[in-house]
Design a protein around this motif. Structure first.
Motif, PDB file in Angstrom:
ATOM      1  N   LEU A  22       0.845  -1.185   0.000  1.00  0.00           N
ATOM      2  CA  LEU A  22       0.000   0.000   0.000  1.00  0.00           C
ATOM      3  C   LEU A  22       0.879   1.233   0.000  1.00  0.00           C
ATOM      4  O   LEU A  22       1.850   1.305   0.758  1.00  0.00           O
ATOM      5  N   THR A  23       0.541   2.195  -0.826  1.00  0.00           N
ATOM      6  CA  THR A  23       1.307   3.426  -0.827  1.00  0.00           C
ATOM      7  C   THR A  23       0.719   4.377   0.197  1.00  0.00           C
ATOM      8  O   THR A  23      -0.450   4.298   0.538  1.00  0.00           O
ATOM      9  N   THR A  24       1.543   5.300   0.708  1.00  0.00           N
ATOM     10  CA  THR A  24       1.056   6.306   1.639  1.00  0.00           C
ATOM     11  C   THR A  24       0.560   7.532   0.888  1.00  0.00           C
ATOM     12  O   THR A  24      -0.120   8.364   1.454  1.00  0.00           O
ATOM     13  N   ASP A  25       0.896   7.638  -0.364  1.00  0.00           N
ATOM     14  CA  ASP A  25       0.470   8.740  -1.209  1.00  0.00           C
ATOM     15  C   ASP A  25      -0.951   8.470  -1.696  1.00  0.00           C
ATOM     16  O   ASP A  25      -1.195   7.469  -2.360  1.00  0.00           O
ATOM     17  N   PRO A  26      -1.925   9.338  -1.374  1.00  0.00           N
ATOM     18  CA  PRO A  26      -3.302   9.086  -1.797  1.00  0.00           C
ATOM     19  C   PRO A  26      -3.455   8.996  -3.311  1.00  0.00           C
ATOM     20  O   PRO A  26      -4.412   8.435  -3.810  1.00  0.00           O
ATOM     21  N   GLN A  27      -2.502   9.542  -4.042  1.00  0.00           N
ATOM     22  CA  GLN A  27      -2.553   9.466  -5.506  1.00  0.00           C
ATOM     23  C   GLN A  27      -1.858   8.207  -6.027  1.00  0.00           C
ATOM     24  O   GLN A  27      -1.879   7.926  -7.216  1.00  0.00           O
ATOM     25  N   GLY A  28      -1.250   7.431  -5.101  1.00  0.00           N
ATOM     26  CA  GLY A  28      -0.492   6.244  -5.498  1.00  0.00           C
ATOM     27  C   GLY A  28      -1.375   5.035  -5.706  1.00  0.00           C
ATOM     28  O   GLY A  28      -2.589   5.070  -5.516  1.00  0.00           O
ATOM     29  N   GLU A  29      -0.756   3.970  -6.077  1.00  0.00           N
ATOM     30  CA  GLU A  29      -1.497   2.747  -6.352  1.00  0.00           C
ATOM     31  C   GLU A  29      -1.271   1.699  -5.268  1.00  0.00           C
ATOM     32  O   GLU A  29      -0.358   1.818  -4.464  1.00  0.00           O
ATOM     33  N   THR A  30      -2.127   0.709  -5.254  1.00  0.00           N
ATOM     34  CA  THR A  30      -2.026  -0.420  -4.345  1.00  0.00           C
ATOM     35  C   THR A  30      -1.704  -1.637  -5.188  1.00  0.00           C
ATOM     36  O   THR A  30      -2.306  -1.850  -6.239  1.00  0.00           O
ATOM     37  N   VAL A  31      -0.748  -2.444  -4.734  1.00  0.00           N
ATOM     38  CA  VAL A  31      -0.363  -3.655  -5.452  1.00  0.00           C
ATOM     39  C   VAL A  31      -0.611  -4.853  -4.547  1.00  0.00           C
ATOM     40  O   VAL A  31      -0.198  -4.851  -3.392  1.00  0.00           O
ATOM     41  N   ILE A  32      -1.303  -5.848  -5.072  1.00  0.00           N
ATOM     42  CA  ILE A  32      -1.481  -7.118  -4.371  1.00  0.00           C
ATOM     43  C   ILE A  32      -0.821  -8.184  -5.220  1.00  0.00           C
ATOM     44  O   ILE A  32      -1.128  -8.320  -6.408  1.00  0.00           O
ATOM     45  N   SER A  33       0.108  -8.924  -4.623  1.00  0.00           N
ATOM     46  CA  SER A  33       0.834  -9.971  -5.339  1.00  0.00           C
ATOM     47  C   SER A  33       0.343 -11.337  -4.909  1.00  0.00           C
ATOM     48  O   SER A  33       0.250 -11.621  -3.708  1.00  0.00           O
ATOM     49  N   PHE A  34       0.035 -12.157  -5.873  1.00  0.00           N
ATOM     50  CA  PHE A  34      -0.432 -13.516  -5.625  1.00  0.00           C
ATOM     51  C   PHE A  34       0.548 -14.498  -6.243  1.00  0.00           C
ATOM     52  O   PHE A  34       1.032 -14.285  -7.350  1.00  0.00           O
ATOM     53  N   ALA A  35       0.821 -15.597  -5.535  1.00  0.00           N
ATOM     54  CA  ALA A  35       1.608 -16.693  -6.098  1.00  0.00           C
ATOM     55  C   ALA A  35       0.622 -17.704  -6.673  1.00  0.00           C
ATOM     56  O   ALA A  35      -0.297 -18.140  -5.990  1.00  0.00           O
TER      57      ALA A  35
END
Length: 72
Positions: A22-35
């Motif tokens: 999770l980014t702390t920048d409200p304009q940033g993106e969230t990445v979820i990584s799955f194996a």
């Protein structure tokens, strides 16, 4: 103008959730990584708006599940 071709759905067997970034920048993106079961890692990248929509949908699903199977 021709109608766009509908893309097929893709089903992947998720073996593990590797990380959530999770980014702390409200304009940033969230990445979820799955194996995947195959060992490949798939990264889902969400804009803040789409991640908020996902969170709302998951909250509704959790609420509905709690109605069906309350904790005993």
């Amino acid at each position: 103008m021709a109608e766009p071709t509908e893309l097929p759905e893709i089903d992947l067997d998720v073996a593990d959730v590797k990380r959530i970034a999770l980014t702390t920048d409200p304009q940033g993106e969230t990445v979820i990584s799955f194996a995947m079961a195959s060992g490949q890692v798939m990264n889902l990248v969400f804009s803040p708006e789409i991640f908020a929509k996902l969170e709302a949908m998951l909250a509704k699903a959790n609420e509905a599940q709690a109605q069906v199977s309350p904790i005993q």
